[in-house]
Design a protein around this motif. Structure first.
Motif, PDB file in Angstrom:
ATOM      1  N   VAL A 639       0.857  -1.192   0.000  1.00  0.00           N
ATOM      2  CA  VAL A 639       0.000   0.000   0.000  1.00  0.00           C
ATOM      3  C   VAL A 639       0.890   1.238   0.000  1.00  0.00           C
ATOM      4  O   VAL A 639       1.837   1.337   0.778  1.00  0.00           O
ATOM      5  N   ASP A 640       0.574   2.173  -0.890  1.00  0.00           N
ATOM      6  CA  ASP A 640       1.243   3.482  -0.927  1.00  0.00           C
ATOM      7  C   ASP A 640       0.154   4.543  -0.796  1.00  0.00           C
ATOM      8  O   ASP A 640      -0.768   4.602  -1.628  1.00  0.00           O
ATOM      9  N   THR A 641       0.238   5.374   0.223  1.00  0.00           N
ATOM     10  CA  THR A 641      -0.842   6.335   0.482  1.00  0.00           C
ATOM     11  C   THR A 641      -0.288   7.672   0.945  1.00  0.00           C
ATOM     12  O   THR A 641       0.806   7.745   1.520  1.00  0.00           O
ATOM     13  N   LYS A 642      -1.036   8.746   0.647  1.00  0.00           N
ATOM     14  CA  LYS A 642      -0.748  10.093   1.142  1.00  0.00           C
ATOM     15  C   LYS A 642      -2.053  10.693   1.638  1.00  0.00           C
ATOM     16  O   LYS A 642      -3.050  10.721   0.893  1.00  0.00           O
ATOM     17  N   GLU A 643      -2.028  11.144   2.869  1.00  0.00           N
ATOM     18  CA  GLU A 643      -3.239  11.708   3.448  1.00  0.00           C
ATOM     19  C   GLU A 643      -3.686  12.924   2.637  1.00  0.00           C
ATOM     20  O   GLU A 643      -2.899  13.819   2.341  1.00  0.00           O
ATOM     21  N   GLY A 644      -4.981  12.918   2.273  1.00  0.00           N
ATOM     22  CA  GLY A 644      -5.572  14.021   1.514  1.00  0.00           C
ATOM     23  C   GLY A 644      -5.405  13.896   0.024  1.00  0.00           C
ATOM     24  O   GLY A 644      -6.011  14.660  -0.736  1.00  0.00           O
ATOM     25  N   GLU A 645      -4.557  12.942  -0.466  1.00  0.00           N
ATOM     26  CA  GLU A 645      -4.300  12.827  -1.907  1.00  0.00           C
ATOM     27  C   GLU A 645      -4.793  11.503  -2.504  1.00  0.00           C
ATOM     28  O   GLU A 645      -5.183  11.454  -3.654  1.00  0.00           O
ATOM     29  N   GLY A 646      -4.746  10.423  -1.767  1.00  0.00           N
ATOM     30  CA  GLY A 646      -5.235   9.171  -2.303  1.00  0.00           C
ATOM     31  C   GLY A 646      -4.391   7.969  -1.910  1.00  0.00           C
ATOM     32  O   GLY A 646      -3.409   8.092  -1.172  1.00  0.00           O
ATOM     33  N   THR A 647      -4.775   6.832  -2.438  1.00  0.00           N
ATOM     34  CA  THR A 647      -4.122   5.564  -2.085  1.00  0.00           C
ATOM     35  C   THR A 647      -3.922   4.720  -3.341  1.00  0.00           C
ATOM     36  O   THR A 647      -4.791   4.706  -4.228  1.00  0.00           O
ATOM     37  N   THR A 648      -2.792   4.015  -3.388  1.00  0.00           N
ATOM     38  CA  THR A 648      -2.525   3.042  -4.457  1.00  0.00           C
ATOM     39  C   THR A 648      -2.181   1.711  -3.810  1.00  0.00           C
ATOM     40  O   THR A 648      -1.269   1.631  -2.981  1.00  0.00           O
ATOM     41  N   ILE A 649      -2.920   0.692  -4.185  1.00  0.00           N
ATOM     42  CA  ILE A 649      -2.624  -0.664  -3.709  1.00  0.00           C
ATOM     43  C   ILE A 649      -2.052  -1.450  -4.878  1.00  0.00           C
ATOM     44  O   ILE A 649      -2.645  -1.501  -5.960  1.00  0.00           O
ATOM     45  N   LYS A 650      -0.879  -2.044  -4.642  1.00  0.00           N
ATOM     46  CA  LYS A 650      -0.162  -2.759  -5.698  1.00  0.00           C
ATOM     47  C   LYS A 650      -0.121  -4.255  -5.373  1.00  0.00           C
ATOM     48  O   LYS A 650       0.244  -4.641  -4.269  1.00  0.00           O
ATOM     49  N   ILE A 651      -0.490  -5.067  -6.356  1.00  0.00           N
ATOM     50  CA  ILE A 651      -0.443  -6.536  -6.232  1.00  0.00           C
ATOM     51  C   ILE A 651       0.567  -7.054  -7.249  1.00  0.00           C
ATOM     52  O   ILE A 651       0.546  -6.660  -8.418  1.00  0.00           O
ATOM     53  N   GLN A 652       1.442  -7.944  -6.786  1.00  0.00           N
ATOM     54  CA  GLN A 652       2.382  -8.614  -7.682  1.00  0.00           C
ATOM     55  C   GLN A 652       2.140 -10.115  -7.626  1.00  0.00           C
ATOM     56  O   GLN A 652       2.150 -10.706  -6.548  1.00  0.00           O
ATOM     57  N   LEU A 653       1.894 -10.706  -8.793  1.00  0.00           N
ATOM     58  CA  LEU A 653       1.632 -12.151  -8.878  1.00  0.00           C
ATOM     59  C   LEU A 653       2.669 -12.808  -9.786  1.00  0.00           C
ATOM     60  O   LEU A 653       3.069 -12.220 -10.807  1.00  0.00           O
ATOM     61  N   PRO A 654       3.123 -14.020  -9.424  1.00  0.00           N
ATOM     62  CA  PRO A 654       4.075 -14.719 -10.297  1.00  0.00           C
ATOM     63  C   PRO A 654       3.406 -15.214 -11.569  1.00  0.00           C
ATOM     64  O   PRO A 654       2.229 -15.591 -11.562  1.00  0.00           O
ATOM     65  N   VAL A 655       4.127 -15.201 -12.678  1.00  0.00           N
ATOM     66  CA  VAL A 655       3.615 -15.737 -13.940  1.00  0.00           C
ATOM     67  C   VAL A 655       3.995 -17.206 -13.998  1.00  0.00           C
ATOM     68  O   VAL A 655       5.167 -17.545 -14.081  1.00  0.00           O
ATOM     69  N   VAL A 656       3.043 -18.079 -13.906  1.00  0.00           N
ATOM     70  CA  VAL A 656       3.302 -19.530 -13.887  1.00  0.00           C
ATOM     71  C   VAL A 656       2.879 -20.130 -15.217  1.00  0.00           C
ATOM     72  O   VAL A 656       1.776 -19.896 -15.675  1.00  0.00           O
TER      73      VAL A 656
END
Length: 656
Positions: A639-656
């Protein structure tokens, strides 16, 4: 006639007694006929030990053969025993430095043995002691021989089995001038020899006892034991000890005024010594012969043997000079060995002191533990009742958790259903509208057919066909939405499937958006997508990944909706979704321009039941379940977030 009458008993004894401790020829044939195994190693050890006492060259040949075979078979016991025999061979040739070096190697080798360690250590320390008294280090010899005894006692509890070690100790004490101690140990060895099957040391023990009595001045008793040594030496063909016995008998006869008998035994000793190169006995026998002929007033013969004695002594002196450097090396090796042993003893003393200290500390600790145990028993009885209460509380808590998890699933299903209802309404409207249009067109076509206007009829039929294709398209769209809903709602099989992650992300974005709009007609937001269509399909559990995306989208829409309520003018809610392939991973980003997450709660957002929503609007399980699902797929969620500006949630999955 006098000389003949004195020697007849000895000749008779030699004829009657001559034999071997075992059938040497038979043993050699067994060795040649046997396969190269450990049994052959043991037979070679027995044969080389026997030859070591008479035919030294043969003994060295067989012991080298024994060591090579042991190395080929990876038989450490046989190799160690062979080294101990080879060390004995070296001292017979007069190379004491080599003998000690091999004995030390044997000792260090024995420390690593799992089988036969005590036996090989006893043999090695015995030889080290032997080398010491043969080089005049008598006190050191006694010290090493005591160690040999200690290991021999662990190896075999029967003292008769190692009686020769007592004889060595007697020899060392005699050389040191301690005749009482010499007599004690030598007599003990002699007594034990009658109970031992190891006959190879019989002549040696009796010669040692003869030496003790000769030094004590008891010549008749000394003569008796030398005679016994001759008998035993002839029995087992022990040529080395026979040569010594003959020489000592010659000396006794010279001292008792019987030069004829002295000459007889001196010649026998000289013949054996010259034939088999027993260097120490040649000058001794020659000296006895010279003395005897001098007493018989035969100066020519006396001079002859005196010259032999002098030549041999000169040769021995030259050899002695050549061995000076070897003896210096030998003494240095002894010094190093003593230092090593002293260090080992110091380590043992330190370990013993630490052990005693540890035991004392352990005793104190055990006393404290006993006291604490009594206190704990009392506390445990009190805690037992509390534990039962806690178990009951945990049972109810687990039930509550299960209900909350189900509630979270049902909530997400409800939101999904609302979105599906909105999505499915569009294709159904198209199906209904085009169906009504087709009904009207069919009526028109029938009317034109009655008029006979076939061109117009054909045109109407083309319109009907186009409408049917549109009905089919929107029907399939509705069918896909229903299948997706059923797939989301049914139980998870836990099996991964090749899934188009872009299609999954896009579909759940629209479904969640329409689900929220179904609950709040005034809500509106901009949807931005940036999909990497080169990703292709990846192996995931689509139902689980759909739940993750649904939770993330719902949180994002909730965040922008809340910010919209706080800033009604000038703020445009927006939710963005992107996918990208990086090396062997697929990255999914879900971003919003809401209020962000406070830094003080960032370390709690993945904890079960933690939520920033007001009471009644969330269970706090969405991100927790999403975290578990992503980890189960071998991925990561950050999770990357800044109060008052928004949030970005990042998911990384392996390529099988």
């Amino acid at each position: 006639m006098k000389r003949i009458s004195i020697l007849l008993p000895f000749v008779f004894l030699m004829i009657q007694a001559r034999s071997q401790p075992f059938n040497v020829d038979s043993l050699r044939k067994k060795i040649d006929a046997s396969s190269a195994d450990t049994n052959q190693v043991l037979m070679l050890g027995t044969l080389s030990t026997y030859y070591n006492h008479n035919h030294l060259d043969s003994g060295i040949y067989y012991v080298h053969r024994m060591i090579r075979l042991s190395q080929n078979l990876t038989y450490p016991y046989g190799e160690a025993w062979g080294l101990s025999i080879l060390s004995t061979s070296a001292d017979r040739t007069g190379d004491m430095a080599k003998s000690l070096k091999i004995a030390l190697s044997c000792l260090h080798y024995a420390e690593k043995l799992k089988y036969g360690k005590d036996e090989i250590c006893a043999r090695a320390y015995t030889q080290i002691g032997t080398v010491n008294f043969l080089t005049g280090h008598n006190r050191d010899a006694v010290s090493y021989l005591r160690k040999a005894l200690a290991y021999a006692e662990k190896w075999n509890s029967d003292e008769a089995f190692y009686y020769q070690i007592f004889a060595h100790m007697g020899y060392a004490f005699r050389k040191e001038g301690m005749l009482d101690s010499a007599a004690f140990y030598t007599k003990k060895a002699y007594t034990l020899s009658f109970h031992s099957n190891d006959v190879l040391f019989y002549p040696y023990v009796r010669n040692c006892l003869g030496d003790v009595y000769e030094d004590l001045g008891n010549l008749p008793l000394a003569k008796q034991f030398y005679s016994d040594a001759i008998i035993q030496g002839i029995k087992i063909n022990h040529l080395f000890q026979l040569s010594y016995s003959y020489s000592q008998m010659s000396d006794i006869f010279n001292k008792t005024g019987m030069p004829d008998s002295s000459i007889y035994f001196s010649k026998k000793s000289l013949d054996l010594s010259q034939k088999f190169l027993y260097g120490p006995f040649i000058p001794q026998a020659a000296e006895h012969l010279s003395t005897a002929f001098e007493k018989l007033h035969e100066p020519d013969s006396a001079l002859k043997y005196l010259k032999i004695m002098m030549n041999v002594k000169e040769k021995v002196m030259n050899e002695t000079k050549q061995q000076q450097f070897q003896l210096l090396d030998f003494e240095e090796q002894q010094r190093q060995e003593k230092a090593l042993l002293a260090e080992q003893q110091y380590r043992v003393q330190v370990r013993t002191a630490l052990l005693i200290g540890g035991l004392l500390v352990l005793g104190v600790l055990m006393s404290l533990l006993y006291h604490n145990n009594r206190v704990k028993q009392k506390s445990n009885r009190q805690l037992l009742g509390k534990t039962r209460e806690l178990e009951t509380a945990m049972y109810h808590l687990n039930e509550t958790q299960s209900q909350l998890i189900q509630s979270e699933k049902m909530a997400s299903l409800g939101e999904l259903t609302a979105g599906i209802a909105h999505e499915i309404q569009n294709p159904l409207n198209f199906v209904n509208n085009f169906s009504e249009v087709n009904t009207e067109l069919i009526d028109e076509a029938e009317a034109e057919i009655e008029k006979g206007n076939m061109d117009e009829t054909r045109s109407i039929l083309k319109d009907i066909r186009a409408n049917e294709q549109k009905i089919n398209h929107h029907g399939k769209r509705a069918d896909a939405i229903v299948k997706g809903m059923l797939q989301h709602s049914r139980s998870n099989t836990g099996k991964k499937e090749a899934t188009d992650i872009n299609a999954l992300a896009d579909e759940y974005l629209r479904l969640s958006y329409h689900g929220l709009r179904a609950k709040d007609k005034e809500f509106n937001a901009t949807l931005n997508t940036d999909f990497d269509w080169g990703i292709g399909k990846i192996s995931i559990i689509p139902q689980d990944m759909g739940r993750v995306l649904l939770n993330l989208y719902y949180n994002a829409f909730y965040a922008v909706a809340e910010k919209k309520k706080q800033h009604p003018e000038g703020y445009e809610p927006a939710v963005s979704v992107s996918t990208k392939k990086k090396n062997n991973k697929v990255e999914i980003r879900v971003s919003d321009n809401g209020n962000g997450i406070p830094q003080k709660v960032m370390n709690k957002i993945f904890q079960p039941f933690f939520t920033t929503k007001p009471t009644g609007q969330g269970t706090g399980l969405g991100l927790s379940l999403s975290y578990d699902i992503i980890k189960a797929h071998g991925g990561e969620i950050t999770v990357d977030t800044k109060e008052g500006e928004g949030t970005t949630i990042k998911i990384q999955l392996p390529v099988v």
